[in-house]
Design a protein around this motif. Structure first.
Motif, PDB file in Angstrom:
ATOM      1  N   UNK A   1      11.895  24.988  74.119  1.00 23.63           N
ATOM      2  CA  UNK A   1      12.656  25.697  73.213  1.00 23.63           C
ATOM      3  C   UNK A   1      11.590  27.021  72.484  1.00 23.63           C
ATOM      4  N   UNK A   2      10.676  27.476  73.854  1.00 25.09           N
ATOM      5  CA  UNK A   2       9.585  28.207  73.570  1.00 25.09           C
ATOM      6  C   UNK A   2      10.590  29.276  72.339  1.00 25.09           C
ATOM      7  N   UNK A   3      11.880  29.667  73.048  1.00 23.53           N
ATOM      8  CA  UNK A   3      12.178  30.762  72.904  1.00 23.53           C
ATOM      9  C   UNK A   3      12.403  30.957  72.013  1.00 23.53           C
ATOM     10  N   UNK A   4      13.260  29.738  70.609  1.00 24.79           N
ATOM     11  CA  UNK A   4      13.164  29.989  68.905  1.00 24.79           C
ATOM     12  C   UNK A   4      11.962  30.455  68.384  1.00 24.79           C
ATOM     13  N   UNK A   5      10.939  29.907  69.005  1.00 23.18           N
ATOM     14  CA  UNK A   5       9.234  30.230  67.909  1.00 23.18           C
ATOM     15  C   UNK A   5       9.063  31.201  68.575  1.00 23.18           C
ATOM     16  N   UNK A   6       9.576  32.020  69.207  1.00 23.01           N
ATOM     17  CA  UNK A   6       9.250  32.964  69.667  1.00 23.01           C
ATOM     18  C   UNK A   6      10.055  34.663  69.357  1.00 23.01           C
ATOM     19  N   UNK A   7      10.947  33.979  68.927  1.00 23.14           N
ATOM     20  CA  UNK A   7      12.027  34.775  67.862  1.00 23.14           C
ATOM     21  C   UNK A   7      12.535  34.773  66.627  1.00 23.14           C
ATOM     22  N   UNK A   8      11.598  33.180  66.058  1.00 20.16           N
ATOM     23  CA  UNK A   8      11.384  33.286  64.605  1.00 20.16           C
ATOM     24  C   UNK A   8      10.093  34.212  64.418  1.00 20.16           C
ATOM     25  N   UNK A   9       9.322  34.272  64.903  1.00 21.51           N
ATOM     26  CA  UNK A   9       7.988  35.557  64.819  1.00 21.51           C
ATOM     27  C   UNK A   9       8.098  36.354  64.503  1.00 21.51           C
ATOM     28  N   UNK A  10       9.075  36.727  65.678  1.00 25.26           N
ATOM     29  CA  UNK A  10       9.480  38.621  65.476  1.00 25.26           C
ATOM     30  C   UNK A  10      10.457  38.794  64.079  1.00 25.26           C
ATOM     31  N   UNK A  11      11.152  37.700  63.412  1.00 23.40           N
ATOM     32  CA  UNK A  11      11.573  37.739  62.025  1.00 23.40           C
ATOM     33  C   UNK A  11      11.343  37.753  60.763  1.00 23.40           C
ATOM     34  N   UNK A  12       9.778  35.968  61.356  1.00 24.76           N
ATOM     35  CA  UNK A  12       8.935  35.996  60.109  1.00 24.76           C
ATOM     36  C   UNK A  12       7.970  37.174  59.786  1.00 24.76           C
ATOM     37  N   UNK A  13       7.513  38.147  60.711  1.00 28.28           N
ATOM     38  CA  UNK A  13       6.776  39.478  61.092  1.00 28.28           C
ATOM     39  C   UNK A  13       6.987  40.657  60.290  1.00 28.28           C
ATOM     40  N   UNK A  14       8.595  40.080  60.767  1.00 28.81           N
ATOM     41  CA  UNK A  14       9.892  41.384  59.729  1.00 28.81           C
ATOM     42  C   UNK A  14       9.728  41.104  58.380  1.00 28.81           C
ATOM     43  N   UNK A  15      10.363  40.461  58.381  1.00 30.85           N
ATOM     44  CA  UNK A  15       9.821  40.305  56.465  1.00 30.85           C
ATOM     45  C   UNK A  15       8.576  40.649  56.132  1.00 30.85           C
ATOM     46  N   UNK A  16       7.283  40.267  56.715  1.00 30.67           N
ATOM     47  CA  UNK A  16       6.032  39.862  56.106  1.00 30.67           C
ATOM     48  C   UNK A  16       6.200  41.683  56.496  1.00 30.67           C
ATOM     49  N   UNK A  17       6.411  43.031  57.500  1.00 29.64           N
ATOM     50  CA  UNK A  17       6.244  44.219  57.704  1.00 29.64           C
ATOM     51  C   UNK A  17       7.246  44.825  56.253  1.00 29.64           C
ATOM     52  N   UNK A  18       7.302  44.257  56.911  1.00 29.53           N
ATOM     53  CA  UNK A  18       8.673  45.352  55.553  1.00 29.53           C
ATOM     54  C   UNK A  18       8.183  45.591  53.993  1.00 29.53           C
ATOM     55  N   UNK A  19       7.941  44.297  54.096  1.00 29.13           N
ATOM     56  CA  UNK A  19       7.373  43.853  52.338  1.00 29.13           C
ATOM     57  C   UNK A  19       6.109  44.995  52.373  1.00 29.13           C
ATOM     58  N   UNK A  20       5.446  44.589  53.282  1.00 22.08           N
ATOM     59  CA  UNK A  20       3.584  45.608  53.128  1.00 22.08           C
ATOM     60  C   UNK A  20       4.694  47.048  53.195  1.00 22.08           C
ATOM     61  N   UNK A  21       5.492  47.248  54.073  1.00 23.04           N
ATOM     62  CA  UNK A  21       5.355  49.254  53.864  1.00 23.04           C
ATOM     63  C   UNK A  21       6.467  49.185  53.108  1.00 23.04           C
ATOM     64  N   UNK A  22       6.782  48.315  51.994  1.00 21.54           N
ATOM     65  CA  UNK A  22       7.590  49.199  50.168  1.00 21.54           C
ATOM     66  C   UNK A  22       6.610  48.614  50.070  1.00 21.54           C
ATOM     67  N   UNK A  23       5.597  47.801  50.072  1.00 25.73           N
ATOM     68  CA  UNK A  23       4.288  47.973  48.828  1.00 25.73           C
ATOM     69  C   UNK A  23       3.860  49.112  48.529  1.00 25.73           C
ATOM     70  N   UNK A  24       2.903  49.296  50.127  1.00 26.98           N
ATOM     71  CA  UNK A  24       2.181  50.575  50.671  1.00 26.98           C
ATOM     72  C   UNK A  24       2.192  50.978  51.224  1.00 26.98           C
ATOM     73  N   UNK A  25       4.029  52.021  51.468  1.00 20.36           N
ATOM     74  CA  UNK A  25       3.544  52.931  52.272  1.00 20.36           C
ATOM     75  C   UNK A  25       4.013  52.552  53.892  1.00 20.36           C
ATOM     76  N   UNK A  26       4.455  53.556  54.771  1.00 16.10           N
ATOM     77  CA  UNK A  26       4.535  52.884  55.967  1.00 16.10           C
ATOM     78  C   UNK A  26       3.343  53.605  57.007  1.00 16.10           C
ATOM     79  N   UNK A  27       2.638  54.594  56.249  1.00 16.29           N
ATOM     80  CA  UNK A  27       1.463  54.710  57.093  1.00 16.29           C
ATOM     81  C   UNK A  27       0.309  53.201  57.478  1.00 16.29           C
TER      82      UNK A  27
END
Length: 344
Positions: A1-27
């Motif tokens: 079931x490694x695919x569920x881990x890999x996909x969950x990481x994609x979404x966890x990091x998407x949350x982290x990066x969208x918050x980071x971009x919102x706070x610090x800018x897209x640069x």
């Protein structure tokens, strides 16, 4: 079931990066190691894996289903918003055109891998028997399952076809493999976060739905093999909760090992395609067709027998082609990755 881990990481990091971009800018790069997300997912799965059997998963299954339709709806809405912004994206009936940026051989391998991704969508079929086993005998289980499968597959197909077509219209040839983790949408960041969180919750439930039959198989086999072993058979009461030490130990070890595999091989799309390719033909096509031929006593060399055999052969070719594309994708990915250093 490694695919569920890999996909969950994609979404966890998407949350982290969208918050980071919102706070610090897209640069800002907003890159981070993925291992922390894998550990969070694994810890939750260790707890959920202690659910004793498939029959106790109804609540988790309901929540996962709600999450599935929620993030699909969010994806559709965001795609429509992206399309409405204008700025037509490059699209074509055959996808990315062959040229300098996409050699013909590369496109062929990517197409093969994509076929594996599509085949993976049918991986739910082996679980249908487990679901049918949880139904009452009145009305007949086969009639209930036929109706449920028709409604479920039709609804899922409708939602995900809309997601796929609108997602491609929104992103064009730059469409990511999982478009809620793409960063064509930076705002509203909270809606993107919620959509990705819904996917994570869905995957938590999906993991249990797929792995519980395997857990049950191993535990039933162990009880038959060593019926006098109290470590395997004895249940301990902790209030209203029943705890089996063997179940607690081996399921936790399994999740830990699966997590290690996901950390070592963080190649979501290629793994997804390979799993889909290797399981699609035998579990979804060959065995069901052979069982139907035997049960219905279909005469050899009759019209029905011939076209069902042709269908099985065609699906076998699809599986082989998809497996080849996925293996090639894994080989290319392995050349550039560093052990336990997957970055977002």
């Amino acid at each position: 079931m490694s695919f569920t881990y890999s996909n969950s990481v994609l979404n966890f990091r998407a949350i982290n990066r969208s918050n980071c971009f919102h706070k610090n800018g897209h640069h800002e790069g907003c890159h981070t190691l993925n291992n922390s997300y894998l550990l969070i997912f694994a810890l939750i799965e260790i707890v959920l894996s202690q659910i004793p059997n498939f029959h106790k998963l109804s609540l988790i299954s309901i929540v996962a289903t709600i999450m599935s339709f929620t993030y699909a709806t969010i994806g559709i809405a965001l795609s429509i918003a992206k399309i409405a912004e204008g700025g037509h994206q490059r699209t074509s009936l055959t996808g990315i055109p062959v040229g300098k940026d996409m050699p013909s051989a590369e496109k062929m391998w990517n197409t093969f891998s994509a076929i594996g991704d599509i085949a993976f969508a049918y991986s739910f079929c082996p679980v249908l028997l487990e679901i049918q086993d949880t139904l009452r005998s009145s009305p007949p289980e086969n009639k209930v399952m036929k109706r449920a499968s028709t409604v479920g597959v039709s609804a899922s197909t409708l939602f995900y076809m809309i997601c796929g077509t609108l997602g491609y219209a929104a992103f064009g040839n730059d469409a990511p493999g999982n478009y809620l983790t793409g960063f064509g949408f930076y705002e509203p960041f909270w809606l993107i976060d919620f959509g990705n969180l819904c996917i994570v919750i869905h995957l938590l439930g999906a993991y249990q739905v797929f792995i519980q039959p395997f857990f049950a198989f191993v535990e039933n086999w162990s009880k038959e093999k060593w019926p006098q072993n109290k470590f395997i058979t004895q249940e301990h009461s902790l209030g209203k909760v029943k705890i089996n030490i063997f179940r607690l130990t081996w399921r936790s070890v399994y999740v830990v090992l699966a997590t290690l595999v996901a950390m070592i091989f963080p190649f979501f799309n290629s793994f997804l395609g390979l799993i889909g390719a290797t399981t699609f033909w035998p579990l979804t096509v060959y065995f069901p067709i052979e069982m139907y031929i035997s049960q219905a006593k279909i005469q050899k060399n009759s019209f029905t027998w011939i076209w069902m055999k042709v269908l099985s052969l065609a699906c076998l070719i699809v599986s082989l082609v998809a497996a080849a594309g996925s293996i090639r994708g894994l080989v290319v990915s392995v050349e550039s990755f560093k052990l336990f250093q997957s970055m977002s």
